[in-house]
Scaffold this motif. Structure first.
Motif, PDB file in Angstrom:
ATOM      1  N   SER A 266       4.507  -4.859  10.944  1.00  0.00           N
ATOM      2  CA  SER A 266       3.378  -5.472  10.238  1.00  0.00           C
ATOM      3  C   SER A 266       3.888  -6.358   9.109  1.00  0.00           C
ATOM      4  CB  SER A 266       2.454  -4.395   9.673  1.00  0.00           C
ATOM      5  OG  SER A 266       1.893  -3.627  10.723  1.00  0.00           O
ATOM      6  N   PRO A 267       3.720  -7.673   9.254  1.00  0.00           N
ATOM      7  CA  PRO A 267       4.148  -8.566   8.182  1.00  0.00           C
ATOM      8  C   PRO A 267       3.252  -8.458   6.944  1.00  0.00           C
ATOM      9  CG  PRO A 267       3.172  -9.812   9.987  1.00  0.00           C
ATOM     10  CD  PRO A 267       3.230  -8.384  10.423  1.00  0.00           C
ATOM     11  N   THR A 268       1.980  -8.113   7.176  1.00  0.00           N
ATOM     12  CA  THR A 268       1.003  -8.009   6.090  1.00  0.00           C
ATOM     13  C   THR A 268       0.184  -6.734   6.239  1.00  0.00           C
ATOM     14  OG1 THR A 268      -0.670  -9.210   7.346  1.00  0.00           O
ATOM     15  CG2 THR A 268       0.755 -10.531   5.912  1.00  0.00           C
ATOM     16  N   VAL A 269      -0.545  -6.400   5.187  1.00  0.00           N
ATOM     17  CA  VAL A 269      -1.456  -5.253   5.252  1.00  0.00           C
ATOM     18  C   VAL A 269      -2.728  -5.664   5.976  1.00  0.00           C
ATOM     19  CG1 VAL A 269      -2.835  -3.618   3.906  1.00  0.00           C
ATOM     20  CG2 VAL A 269      -0.527  -4.200   3.159  1.00  0.00           C
ATOM     21  N   VAL A 270      -3.286  -6.815   5.604  1.00  0.00           N
ATOM     22  CA  VAL A 270      -4.562  -7.291   6.138  1.00  0.00           C
ATOM     23  C   VAL A 270      -4.324  -8.534   6.998  1.00  0.00           C
ATOM     24  CG1 VAL A 270      -6.852  -8.172   5.499  1.00  0.00           C
ATOM     25  CG2 VAL A 270      -5.772  -6.402   4.119  1.00  0.00           C
TER      26      VAL A 270
ATOM     27  N   VAL B  86       3.528  -7.016  17.046  1.00  0.00           N
ATOM     28  CA  VAL B  86       3.272  -7.499  15.696  1.00  0.00           C
ATOM     29  C   VAL B  86       1.770  -7.538  15.438  1.00  0.00           C
ATOM     30  CG1 VAL B  86       3.635  -9.406  14.075  1.00  0.00           C
ATOM     31  CG2 VAL B  86       5.367  -8.906  15.821  1.00  0.00           C
ATOM     32  N   ALA B  87       1.360  -6.911  14.334  1.00  0.00           N
ATOM     33  CA  ALA B  87      -0.045  -6.936  13.904  1.00  0.00           C
ATOM     34  C   ALA B  87      -0.105  -6.492  12.449  1.00  0.00           C
ATOM     35  CB  ALA B  87      -0.898  -6.008  14.765  1.00  0.00           C
ATOM     36  N   SER B  88      -1.183  -6.816  11.790  1.00  0.00           N
ATOM     37  CA  SER B  88      -1.358  -6.357  10.410  1.00  0.00           C
ATOM     38  C   SER B  88      -1.426  -4.837  10.390  1.00  0.00           C
ATOM     39  CB  SER B  88      -2.632  -6.942   9.805  1.00  0.00           C
ATOM     40  OG  SER B  88      -3.778  -6.352  10.406  1.00  0.00           O
ATOM     41  N   ALA B  89      -1.001  -4.252   9.285  1.00  0.00           N
ATOM     42  CA  ALA B  89      -1.031  -2.789   9.155  1.00  0.00           C
ATOM     43  C   ALA B  89      -2.447  -2.254   9.309  1.00  0.00           C
ATOM     44  CB  ALA B  89      -0.437  -2.369   7.816  1.00  0.00           C
ATOM     45  N   GLU B  90      -3.411  -2.981   8.811  1.00  0.00           N
ATOM     46  CA  GLU B  90      -4.813  -2.572   8.921  1.00  0.00           C
ATOM     47  C   GLU B  90      -5.210  -2.406  10.396  1.00  0.00           C
ATOM     48  OE1 GLU B  90      -8.789  -4.240   6.877  1.00  0.00           O
ATOM     49  OE2 GLU B  90      -7.679  -5.738   8.040  1.00  0.00           O
ATOM     50  N   HIS B  91      -4.845  -3.373  11.234  1.00  0.00           N
ATOM     51  CA  HIS B  91      -5.168  -3.301  12.658  1.00  0.00           C
ATOM     52  C   HIS B  91      -4.364  -2.212  13.358  1.00  0.00           C
ATOM     53  CE1 HIS B  91      -6.926  -7.637  12.858  1.00  0.00           C
ATOM     54  NE2 HIS B  91      -7.727  -6.781  12.260  1.00  0.00           N
ATOM     55  N   VAL B  92      -3.103  -2.050  12.981  1.00  0.00           N
ATOM     56  CA  VAL B  92      -2.275  -1.010  13.578  1.00  0.00           C
ATOM     57  C   VAL B  92      -2.857   0.370  13.282  1.00  0.00           C
ATOM     58  CG1 VAL B  92       0.004   0.085  13.555  1.00  0.00           C
ATOM     59  CG2 VAL B  92      -0.175  -2.409  13.523  1.00  0.00           C
TER      60      VAL B  92
ATOM     61  N   GLY C 267      -4.315 -12.031   8.300  1.00  0.00           N
ATOM     62  CA  GLY C 267      -4.539 -13.300   7.622  1.00  0.00           C
ATOM     63  C   GLY C 267      -4.286 -13.254   6.127  1.00  0.00           C
ATOM     64  N   GLY C 268      -3.892 -12.088   5.627  1.00  0.00           N
ATOM     65  CA  GLY C 268      -3.667 -11.937   4.195  1.00  0.00           C
ATOM     66  C   GLY C 268      -2.330 -12.501   3.756  1.00  0.00           C
ATOM     67  N   LYS C 269      -2.197 -12.715   2.468  1.00  0.00           N
ATOM     68  CA  LYS C 269      -0.963 -13.231   1.879  1.00  0.00           C
ATOM     69  C   LYS C 269      -0.100 -12.087   1.331  1.00  0.00           C
ATOM     70  CE  LYS C 269      -2.088 -17.508   2.544  1.00  0.00           C
ATOM     71  NZ  LYS C 269      -1.603 -18.137   3.736  1.00  0.00           N
ATOM     72  N   ASP C 270      -0.603 -10.863   1.453  1.00  0.00           N
ATOM     73  CA  ASP C 270       0.104  -9.679   0.972  1.00  0.00           C
ATOM     74  C   ASP C 270       1.261  -9.348   1.912  1.00  0.00           C
ATOM     75  OD1 ASP C 270      -1.836  -9.226   2.943  1.00  0.00           O
ATOM     76  OD2 ASP C 270      -1.854  -7.101   2.539  1.00  0.00           O
ATOM     77  N   ARG C 271       2.469  -9.393   1.436  1.00  0.00           N
ATOM     78  CA  ARG C 271       3.628  -9.095   2.281  1.00  0.00           C
ATOM     79  C   ARG C 271       3.831  -7.592   2.380  1.00  0.00           C
ATOM     80  NH1 ARG C 271       8.852 -12.406   0.693  1.00  0.00           N
ATOM     81  NH2 ARG C 271       9.399 -10.238   0.430  1.00  0.00           N
TER      82      ARG C 271
END
Length: 150
Positions: free
Chosen positions: A46-50, A8-14, A52-56
């Motif tokens: 990825s639960p979010t794009v960024v 699990v990681a943000s899409a940005e990090h992936v 710590g972001g609130k973007d689902r």
């Protein structure tokens, strides 16, 4: 025997890891990466794009196979020294989990299926890994835009 894992990681990090050929989990901790062995399949959610972001986003964003070699530490500009593991990433489309809910064994536990994602890395069965891989190979690239808007 090879296993399959959800990381699990943000899409940005992936996306950074895909481009550079590595994975990193749990804010750079080594112990989760030591559970993965060469030949294991790794699928990122990825639960979010960024971070710590609130973007689902709630999508599978990468799939690959762990390479030979052990986890290693990397020095970053900020003095942060995360642990990484090399992965051969496969071509795949980012795929919303929504269409697979209830079909994947780890989502059949009810409305709290996402709780296990909080651990950052967990094992899944081959059937789930195969189903995700199939979905990622046939995903409509525009489905992400429609799913995020929903």
């Amino acid at each position: 025997m090879a296993k399959a894992w959800i990381a699990v990681a943000s899409a940005e990090h992936v996306r950074i890891g895909r481009q550079a050929g590595f994975m990193q989990v749990c804010h750079g901790k080594a112990s989760p990466l030591r559970r993965i062995t060469p030949g294991d399949r790794v699928i990122y959610y990825s639960p979010t794009v960024v971070f710590g972001g609130k973007d689902r986003l709630q999508a599978f964003t990468a799939i690959g196979m762990a390479r030979d070699g052990a986890p290693y530490q990397m020095e970053m500009e900020s003095g942060f020294r995360p642990w990484r593991r090399d992965v051969d990433w496969q071509p795949a489309q980012e795929t919303p989990i929504r269409s697979l809910l209830g079909r994947l064994a780890f989502t059949r536990v009810g409305p709290n299926w996402g709780y296990q994602l909080r651990f950052g890395l967990f094992g899944i069965g081959d059937e789930d890994a195969d189903m995700i891989a199939e979905a990622m190979s046939h995903a409509d690239p525009n489905s992400m835009l429609r799913d995020v808007a929903a």
